[in-house]
Write a protein that holds these residues in place. Structure first.
Motif, PDB file in Angstrom:
ATOM      1  N   PHE A 286       0.910  -1.175  -0.004  1.00 10.08           N
ATOM      2  CA  PHE A 286       0.252   0.076  -0.056  1.00 10.08           C
ATOM      3  C   PHE A 286       0.934   1.236   0.032  1.00 10.08           C
ATOM      4  O   PHE A 286       1.965   1.239   0.682  1.00 10.08           O
ATOM      5  N   TRP A 287       0.350   2.260  -0.751  1.00 13.96           N
ATOM      6  CA  TRP A 287       0.993   3.662  -0.815  1.00 13.96           C
ATOM      7  C   TRP A 287      -0.005   4.592   0.006  1.00 13.96           C
ATOM      8  O   TRP A 287      -0.899   4.534  -0.512  1.00 13.96           O
TER       9      TRP A 287
ATOM     10  N   MET B 279      -4.307  18.001   7.446  1.00 20.24           N
ATOM     11  CA  MET B 279      -5.560  18.236   7.335  1.00 20.24           C
ATOM     12  C   MET B 279      -6.365  16.954   7.183  1.00 20.24           C
ATOM     13  O   MET B 279      -7.429  16.664   7.428  1.00 20.24           O
ATOM     14  N   ARG B 280      -5.839  16.054   6.306  1.00 21.82           N
ATOM     15  CA  ARG B 280      -6.562  14.675   5.673  1.00 21.82           C
ATOM     16  C   ARG B 280      -6.170  13.396   6.361  1.00 21.82           C
ATOM     17  O   ARG B 280      -6.756  12.603   5.998  1.00 21.82           O
ATOM     18  N   GLY B 281      -5.266  13.379   7.112  1.00 18.14           N
ATOM     19  CA  GLY B 281      -4.759  12.209   7.854  1.00 18.14           C
ATOM     20  C   GLY B 281      -4.264  11.145   6.972  1.00 18.14           C
ATOM     21  O   GLY B 281      -3.577  11.681   5.963  1.00 18.14           O
ATOM     22  N   LEU B 282      -4.230   9.974   7.168  1.00 18.41           N
ATOM     23  CA  LEU B 282      -3.986   8.917   6.298  1.00 18.41           C
ATOM     24  C   LEU B 282      -4.986   8.676   4.982  1.00 18.41           C
ATOM     25  O   LEU B 282      -5.982   8.294   5.267  1.00 18.41           O
ATOM     26  N   GLU B 283      -4.389   8.809   3.848  1.00 19.01           N
ATOM     27  CA  GLU B 283      -5.284   8.497   2.623  1.00 19.01           C
ATOM     28  C   GLU B 283      -4.546   7.490   1.847  1.00 19.01           C
ATOM     29  O   GLU B 283      -3.228   7.642   1.488  1.00 19.01           O
TER      30      GLU B 283
ATOM     31  N   ILE C 272      -4.219  -2.969  -7.848  1.00 20.38           N
ATOM     32  CA  ILE C 272      -5.520  -3.194  -7.883  1.00 20.38           C
ATOM     33  C   ILE C 272      -6.653  -2.320  -7.744  1.00 20.38           C
ATOM     34  O   ILE C 272      -7.531  -2.165  -8.522  1.00 20.38           O
ATOM     35  N   ASP C 273      -6.215  -1.074  -6.853  1.00 20.54           N
ATOM     36  CA  ASP C 273      -7.030   0.018  -6.831  1.00 20.54           C
ATOM     37  C   ASP C 273      -6.166   1.317  -6.726  1.00 20.54           C
ATOM     38  O   ASP C 273      -5.458   1.262  -5.725  1.00 20.54           O
ATOM     39  N   ASP C 274      -6.207   2.252  -7.662  1.00 21.77           N
ATOM     40  CA  ASP C 274      -5.487   3.433  -7.892  1.00 21.77           C
ATOM     41  C   ASP C 274      -6.592   4.516  -7.766  1.00 21.77           C
ATOM     42  O   ASP C 274      -5.999   5.871  -8.084  1.00 21.77           O
ATOM     43  N   SER C 275      -7.752   4.293  -7.117  1.00 17.21           N
ATOM     44  CA  SER C 275      -8.663   5.561  -6.990  1.00 17.21           C
ATOM     45  C   SER C 275      -8.215   6.635  -6.018  1.00 17.21           C
ATOM     46  O   SER C 275      -8.527   7.681  -6.446  1.00 17.21           O
ATOM     47  N   GLY C 276      -7.315   6.203  -5.192  1.00 16.04           N
ATOM     48  CA  GLY C 276      -6.882   7.296  -4.279  1.00 16.04           C
ATOM     49  C   GLY C 276      -5.804   8.219  -4.891  1.00 16.04           C
ATOM     50  O   GLY C 276      -5.517   9.195  -4.271  1.00 16.04           O
ATOM     51  N   MET C 277      -5.133   7.846  -6.147  1.00 14.98           N
ATOM     52  CA  MET C 277      -4.243   8.769  -6.916  1.00 14.98           C
ATOM     53  C   MET C 277      -4.643   9.927  -7.205  1.00 14.98           C
ATOM     54  O   MET C 277      -5.682  10.051  -7.888  1.00 14.98           O
TER      55      MET C 277
ATOM     56  N   ASP D 139      -3.074  12.822 -12.546  1.00 15.27           N
ATOM     57  CA  ASP D 139      -2.215  11.850 -13.558  1.00 15.27           C
ATOM     58  C   ASP D 139      -0.699  12.126 -13.214  1.00 15.27           C
ATOM     59  O   ASP D 139       0.182  11.356 -13.577  1.00 15.27           O
ATOM     60  N   ARG D 140      -0.530  13.168 -12.376  1.00 12.38           N
ATOM     61  CA  ARG D 140       0.898  13.302 -12.078  1.00 12.38           C
ATOM     62  C   ARG D 140       1.783  12.368 -11.075  1.00 12.38           C
ATOM     63  O   ARG D 140       2.843  12.223 -11.070  1.00 12.38           O
ATOM     64  N   PHE D 141       0.730  11.528 -10.537  1.00 18.43           N
ATOM     65  CA  PHE D 141       1.127  10.530  -9.672  1.00 18.43           C
ATOM     66  C   PHE D 141       1.067   9.119 -10.411  1.00 18.43           C
ATOM     67  O   PHE D 141       0.065   8.756 -11.036  1.00 18.43           O
ATOM     68  N   SER D 142       2.149   8.486 -10.055  1.00 13.34           N
ATOM     69  CA  SER D 142       2.300   7.129 -10.761  1.00 13.34           C
ATOM     70  C   SER D 142       2.993   5.974  -9.661  1.00 13.34           C
ATOM     71  O   SER D 142       3.871   6.421  -9.070  1.00 13.34           O
ATOM     72  N   ALA D 143       2.679   4.832  -9.871  1.00  8.58           N
ATOM     73  CA  ALA D 143       3.051   3.972  -9.047  1.00  8.58           C
ATOM     74  C   ALA D 143       3.480   2.577  -9.894  1.00  8.58           C
ATOM     75  O   ALA D 143       2.657   2.260 -10.682  1.00  8.58           O
TER      76      ALA D 143
END
Lengths: 112, 125
Positions: free
Chosen positions: B33-34, B40-44, B55-60, B63-67
């Motif tokens: 997990f990343w 302000m937002r805690g752990l996301e 499996i799930d990248d809906s939290g990215m 598009d500037r973010f990639s894993a």
């Protein structure tokens, strides 16, 4: 919508003054509820996992309990070294995988 | 095992630069997990992998973010181009696949707690 809410946001206790932290959750397909401790500048450190309502687990001055809607972290006779942020996380079924939802934490300060 | 290892511990970069964060999960763990943590937002949760597959990248956030996770022992989170609002602590965590039961008190439980690294504190100026 799946959600995890912790209260209070911050708690100040005198050394030896017992209290409880709350974590309420609304998720479907619960696979487990986790308590973590986080010290400044460090990653969350795993404390407990609870899987079913009625379950309890203890570790030193900490005791975690679970109902169908919430969990409590009881701190008995806390010491200054118990000062930290306590995070609650819920693991829920997401398709064939898992999803972790974290609360925003309770910042605990124990005063000598 | 040394636990989840992240590098670097601290990163300061200028806006517009590319940033790459690295993670080595605990050996044998199936999930990675990343997370991003801010006051302000805690752990996301940003993204998670199972057996090296996203499996799930809906939290990215965008598009500037990639894993990527090219193998079971290494993952990267890249931000390109970085922006000041990306400043946060980024955590990597790993856990076992829930199909691996453990036994406690005579009952079986799925040992799925996630173990976290020390985090990378990113500051974008």
């Amino acid at each position: 919508e799946d959600q995890v809410t912790q209260s209070p946001e911050a708690l100040r206790l005198q050394e030896g003054e017992s209290s409880s932290l709350n974590c309420s959750y609304t998720v479907s397909g619960l696979r487990g509820l986790f308590w973590y401790r986080q010290d400044p500048g460090k990653g969350p450190e795993f404390l407990f996992t609870l899987y079913s309502a009625g379950e309890e687990k203890e570790k030193e001055r900490l005791k975690a309990t679970l109902t169908k809607k919430e969990s409590f972290l009881h701190i008995t006779a806390p010491k200054p070294e118990d000062s930290a942020t306590y995070l609650c996380a819920v693991q829920a079924r997401l398709g064939t995988g898992n999803q972790f939802y974290f609360g925003t934490g309770t910042s605990l300060t124990v005063i000598p | 095992d040394a636990g989840v290892i992240q590098s670097p511990r601290h990163e300061v970069t200028e806006m517009g630069q590319e940033v790459t964060l690295r993670c080595k999960p605990i050996s044998g763990h199936d999930y990675l997990f990343w997370y991003r943590q801010t006051m302000m937002r805690g752990l996301e949760l940003l993204i998670y992998f199972n057996n090296n597959v996203p499996i799930d990248d809906s939290g990215m956030p965008e598009d500037r973010f990639s894993a990527k996770m090219p193998n079971a022992s290494f993952s990267t989170l890249k931000i390109q181009p970085s922006e000041p609002r990306d400043s946060a602590v980024y955590f990597c965590a790993s856990s076992l696949y829930p199909g691996s039961p453990e036994y406690w008190g005579g009952a079986s439980y799925m040992k799925t707690e996630a173990f976290f690294g020390q985090g990378t504190r990113l500051t974008v100026v």
